[in-house]
Design an enzyme around this catalytic site. Sequence first.
Site, PDB file in Angstrom:
ATOM      1  N   SER A   1       0.827  -1.216   0.000  1.00  0.00           N
ATOM      2  CA  SER A   1       0.000   0.000   0.000  1.00  0.00           C
ATOM      3  C   SER A   1       0.861   1.266   0.000  1.00  0.00           C
ATOM      4  O   SER A   1       0.494   2.261  -0.635  1.00  0.00           O
ATOM      5  CB  SER A   1      -0.944  -0.015   1.204  1.00  0.00           C
ATOM      6  OG  SER A   1      -0.227  -0.124   2.415  1.00  0.00           O
ATOM      7  N   THR A   2       2.002   1.247   0.686  1.00  0.00           N
ATOM      8  CA  THR A   2       2.873   2.428   0.687  1.00  0.00           C
ATOM      9  C   THR A   2       3.517   2.584  -0.689  1.00  0.00           C
ATOM     10  O   THR A   2       3.605   3.702  -1.226  1.00  0.00           O
ATOM     11  CB  THR A   2       3.957   2.305   1.778  1.00  0.00           C
ATOM     12  OG1 THR A   2       3.345   1.826   2.979  1.00  0.00           O
ATOM     13  CG2 THR A   2       4.612   3.639   2.047  1.00  0.00           C
TER      14      THR A   2
ATOM     15  N   GLY B   1       7.582  -8.873   2.848  1.00  0.00           N
ATOM     16  CA  GLY B   1       6.869 -10.029   2.328  1.00  0.00           C
ATOM     17  C   GLY B   1       5.438 -10.123   2.806  1.00  0.00           C
ATOM     18  O   GLY B   1       4.752 -11.096   2.503  1.00  0.00           O
TER      19      GLY B   1
ATOM     20  N   ASP C   1      10.658   1.035  -1.920  1.00  0.00           N
ATOM     21  CA  ASP C   1       9.764  -0.059  -1.510  1.00  0.00           C
ATOM     22  C   ASP C   1       9.280   0.178  -0.081  1.00  0.00           C
ATOM     23  O   ASP C   1       9.875   0.975   0.661  1.00  0.00           O
ATOM     24  CB  ASP C   1      10.521  -1.404  -1.610  1.00  0.00           C
ATOM     25  CG  ASP C   1       9.578  -2.599  -1.751  1.00  0.00           C
ATOM     26  OD1 ASP C   1       8.351  -2.445  -1.559  1.00  0.00           O
ATOM     27  OD2 ASP C   1      10.079  -3.695  -2.057  1.00  0.00           O
TER      28      ASP C   1
ATOM     29  N   GLU D   1      11.055  -8.690  -4.691  1.00  0.00           N
ATOM     30  CA  GLU D   1      11.514  -7.468  -4.011  1.00  0.00           C
ATOM     31  C   GLU D   1      12.997  -7.562  -3.664  1.00  0.00           C
ATOM     32  O   GLU D   1      13.739  -6.584  -3.809  1.00  0.00           O
ATOM     33  CB  GLU D   1      10.689  -7.244  -2.741  1.00  0.00           C
ATOM     34  CG  GLU D   1       9.259  -6.802  -3.032  1.00  0.00           C
ATOM     35  CD  GLU D   1       8.381  -6.723  -1.804  1.00  0.00           C
ATOM     36  OE1 GLU D   1       7.405  -5.956  -1.837  1.00  0.00           O
ATOM     37  OE2 GLU D   1       8.646  -7.431  -0.810  1.00  0.00           O
TER      38      GLU D   1
HETATM   39  C1  5RP Z   1       5.190  -6.809   0.091  1.00  0.00           C
HETATM   40  C2  5RP Z   1       5.967  -6.043   1.091  1.00  0.00           C
HETATM   41  C3  5RP Z   1       5.448  -4.689   1.456  1.00  0.00           C
HETATM   42  O1  5RP Z   1       6.397  -3.733   1.126  1.00  0.00           O
HETATM   43  C4  5RP Z   1       5.182  -4.673   2.929  1.00  0.00           C
HETATM   44  O2  5RP Z   1       4.268  -5.715   3.228  1.00  0.00           O
HETATM   45  C5  5RP Z   1       4.610  -3.332   3.389  1.00  0.00           C
HETATM   46  O3  5RP Z   1       3.346  -3.154   2.825  1.00  0.00           O
HETATM   47  P1  5RP Z   1       2.444  -1.909   3.194  1.00  0.00           P
HETATM   48  O4  5RP Z   1       3.114  -0.712   2.633  1.00  0.00           O
HETATM   49  O5  5RP Z   1       1.118  -2.220   2.543  1.00  0.00           O
HETATM   50  O6  5RP Z   1       2.331  -1.868   4.701  1.00  0.00           O
HETATM   51  O7  5RP Z   1       6.981  -6.447   1.582  1.00  0.00           O
HETATM   52  O8  5RP Z   1       5.708  -8.091  -0.085  1.00  0.00           O
END
Ligand code: 5RP
Length: 242
Positions: free
Chosen positions: A34-35, A102, A88, A110
């Site tokens: 989401s980020t 993950g 990321d 990633e």
């Molecule tokens: C996906 C990831 C994401 O970067 C991690 O889960 C963070 O996600 P969010 O920004 O939705 O909290 O590692 O595999």
Amino acid sequence: MTELSPADTAKNAAAVAAVALVEDGMRLGLGTGSTAAFMVRRLAERVQAEGLHLRCAATSQATADLAKSLGLKIEALDDIGWLDLTLDGADEVDPDLNLIKGGGAALLREKIVACASARMVVMADGAKVVETLGAFLLPVEVIPFGWQTTRQLVLRVLDKLELEGRAVTRRMHAGAPVLTDEGNFILDLALEAIPDPAALSVALNALPGVVENGLFLGICDLAIIGQPDGSVVELTVEEIAE
Ligand code: 5RP
């Protein structure tokens, strides 16, 4: 834009600050979650407003789909080669900028993309910053063949590292096992705390059915932590060590 919740304001603030690091001509890795989705949107806005020429590789099909829907061109990592910068998200960030990733099941791509980058910048909200990794479930990507045997081997590794009795469960969604973009399963390890992340990472990756684990150790160069008021705090290993 509709008004964002405090949590989304923090994620968006981190994304805006991260996208400000992008320069014309860069080769970029685009993260997942989401980020990262805020980052892809802000990046697409900059590309449209400034006519930036970028080459982008995505860490998941979901990110590739979002990026393309916003007019960004996505190329295969191997067509680009080495990247200048990967942006990321993360599930946990510790004081050495070691990460758990993950949560969105994209850890394998990633990690490949982050390791192909001169610089990895993580965007997160304050809830992700921890003293010790491990409260978040540690994802481990395993191949479907013999996955229950692999799970037993993972439990043996945990026993040896004095993490006995921890739950290891295959990730499910809507009654079916979650499949990664590579067609693999995810085992989630409920460890509570990881006293020696490096030893655990090496031991897990030595198991034949394990493809990769969600510990990103010594990979992240900068963490941009968004705040609910829209400001950001930047963490680097050097600053934390002072
Ligand atoms: C996906 C990831 C994401 O970067 C991690 O889960 C963070 O996600 P969010 O920004 O939705 O909290 O590692 O595999």
